[in-house]
Design an enzyme around this catalytic site. Structure first.
Site, PDB file in Angstrom:
ATOM      1  N   ALA A 195       0.741  -1.200   0.024  1.00 11.97           N
ATOM      2  CA  ALA A 195       0.181  -0.187   0.199  1.00 11.97           C
ATOM      3  C   ALA A 195       0.822   1.301   0.059  1.00 11.97           C
ATOM      4  O   ALA A 195       2.108   1.205   0.143  1.00 11.97           O
ATOM      5  CB  ALA A 195      -0.848   0.085   1.422  1.00 11.97           C
ATOM      6  N   HIS A 196       0.196   2.337  -0.318  1.00 12.96           N
ATOM      7  CA  HIS A 196       0.713   3.653  -0.322  1.00 12.96           C
ATOM      8  C   HIS A 196       0.361   4.633   0.880  1.00 12.96           C
ATOM      9  O   HIS A 196      -0.426   4.575   1.358  1.00 12.96           O
ATOM     10  CB  HIS A 196       0.429   4.402  -1.850  1.00 12.96           C
ATOM     11  CG  HIS A 196       1.004   5.612  -1.863  1.00 12.96           C
ATOM     12  ND1 HIS A 196       1.258   6.820  -1.405  1.00 12.96           N
ATOM     13  CD2 HIS A 196       2.392   5.688  -3.051  1.00 12.96           C
ATOM     14  CE1 HIS A 196       1.939   7.716  -1.985  1.00 12.96           C
ATOM     15  NE2 HIS A 196       2.485   7.010  -2.813  1.00 12.96           N
ATOM     16  N   PRO A 197       1.698   5.401   1.224  1.00 11.07           N
ATOM     17  CA  PRO A 197       1.261   6.053   2.435  1.00 11.07           C
ATOM     18  C   PRO A 197       0.192   7.349   2.492  1.00 11.07           C
ATOM     19  O   PRO A 197      -0.159   7.815   3.344  1.00 11.07           O
ATOM     20  CB  PRO A 197       2.881   6.531   3.029  1.00 11.07           C
ATOM     21  CG  PRO A 197       3.442   6.476   1.905  1.00 11.07           C
ATOM     22  CD  PRO A 197       2.938   5.510   0.951  1.00 11.07           C
ATOM     23  N   LEU A 198       0.067   7.638   1.157  1.00  8.00           N
ATOM     24  CA  LEU A 198      -0.883   8.824   1.073  1.00  8.00           C
ATOM     25  C   LEU A 198      -2.074   8.863   0.216  1.00  8.00           C
ATOM     26  O   LEU A 198      -3.005   9.612   0.125  1.00  8.00           O
ATOM     27  CB  LEU A 198      -0.068   9.957   0.291  1.00  8.00           C
ATOM     28  CG  LEU A 198       1.083  10.474   0.882  1.00  8.00           C
ATOM     29  CD1 LEU A 198       1.972  11.289   0.471  1.00  8.00           C
ATOM     30  CD2 LEU A 198       0.791  11.027   2.397  1.00  8.00           C
TER      31      LEU A 198
END
Length: 346
Positions: free
Chosen positions: A167-170
């Protein structure tokens, strides 16, 4: 790994071998070394000595931690650099798990790329200054470079981010999901692609769910979002999802293993898998050139050399006679394969 390179073997522990290198360096453009700090100086090839020998030389040093600072004398490996740069703290399936390195030696590879960028910049500066300079980079700094997203988050919040799997942090959803026969990555990171995705999934009601109504809510409820999307993706194969998502305009791709990547039609069309003839192994495959040029196209012309394969060839180009080369070999200053000994030609 070393395709397109020529290889010579010099013994820099004896004076005759050092004399050969000095002769090669008198009009060289670039020297790249990756010894610990002080090693080149002990052999007489430190930056100051070589700058005096050849003021136009670009001297590039790649080390574990750089040539300055409290760690300058430490040796370094990719694993150590990944750990100390923060990369291993953000790599892994979830917070609380053991530290995990990236599968590829990313600090090794990136340090080489940073060195290349630095050398090219120094060569450009030399066009106006007429002088070479020292280019200094390290595995540690290469690892730090990869944390730009996570460092920005930490600077802004004061909290160190942890691992998030794929997953992506943003942005969400921006991760891998299991299909019925493999995995697929989906980049529905903006609102338009999110709406396209839920339509392609046959679940338009998710667009109205208050937990998922915009990116901020989807990030806040990422675990719930993943739980809602996973069973939907598991109903079809990777190929079926690729067809549906491409039609919908949602960026997506299959998760390929290395062999599958080698056979991928885009990798082949971009000539990223090439075949070369190795002097002892025969026909071997290698990775191609990842940058394409319209006017000066490059390519992989030769396989990796065997140890000392081009010693005679290169020394001839620098004015050494065959008799001198044979004498250097007898002294142990150079090494060559048997096929190039005693004046033999390639």
């Amino acid at each position: 790994m070393n395709r397109n390179k020529r290889g010579i073997a010099l013994n820099l522990k004896i004076e005759a071998g050092r004399a050969v290198l000095s002769r090669l360096l008198k009009d060289a453009d670039v020297l790249i070394e990756n010894y610990r700090r002080g090693t080149m100086e002990k052999m007489g090839f430190g930056y100051e000595a070589l700058h005096a020998l050849n003021p136009k030389l670009i001297y590039c040093s790649i080390s574990g931690f750089g040539r300055t600072g409290p760690y300058a004398d430490r040796g370094g490996f990719d694993l150590v650099a990944q750990g100390m740069s923060g990369l291993m703290s953000i790599t892994g399936e979830r917070p609380g798990g053991p530290p995990m390195k990236a599968g590829a030696p990313v600090t090794d590879i990136t340090a080489g790329i940073l060195a290349c960028v630095g050398v090219l910049a120094a060569l450009h500066a030399r066009e106006s200054s007429g002088h070479g300079q020292m280019v200094d980079t390290s595995l540690f700094e290469a690892g730090i470079t990869h944390t730009y997203w996570h460092s920005a988050i930490c600077f802004a919040t004061g909290q160190a981010p942890g691992p998030m799997g794929s997953a992506h942090p943003l942005n969400a959803p921006y991760q891998a999901f299991p299909a019925s026969d493999g995995w697929i990555t989906v980049g529905a990171a903006n609102q338009e692609n999110w709406l396209r995705l839920v339509d392609a999934l046959g679940a338009p009601e998710l667009a109205k769910d208050p937990w998922f109504v915009n990116n901020a809510e989807r990030m806040r409820n990422l675990a719930a979002l993943t739980a809602a999307l996973t069973p939907l993706f598991q109903t079809r194969s990777v190929a079926e999802w690729m067809r549906r998502l491409e039609e919908a305009g949602v960026p997506a791709g299959p998760v390929l293993d290395i062999a599958e990547m080698h056979a991928d039609p885009q990798a082949l069309a971009r000539e990223m898998i090439v075949e070369t003839t190795h002097p002892t192994a025969g026909q071997v495959k290698a990775i191609g050139l990842p940058i394409k040029f319209s006017d000066t196209p490059g390519g992989v012309r030769g396989a990796a050399p065997v140890f000392g394969q081009h010693t005679r060839e290169v020394l001839r180009e620098y004015g050494f006679s065959d008799a001198e080369i044979d004498e250097l070999a007898a002294q142990g200053a150079i090494q060559m394969p048997a096929s190039t000994m005693k004046g033999a030609t390639r």
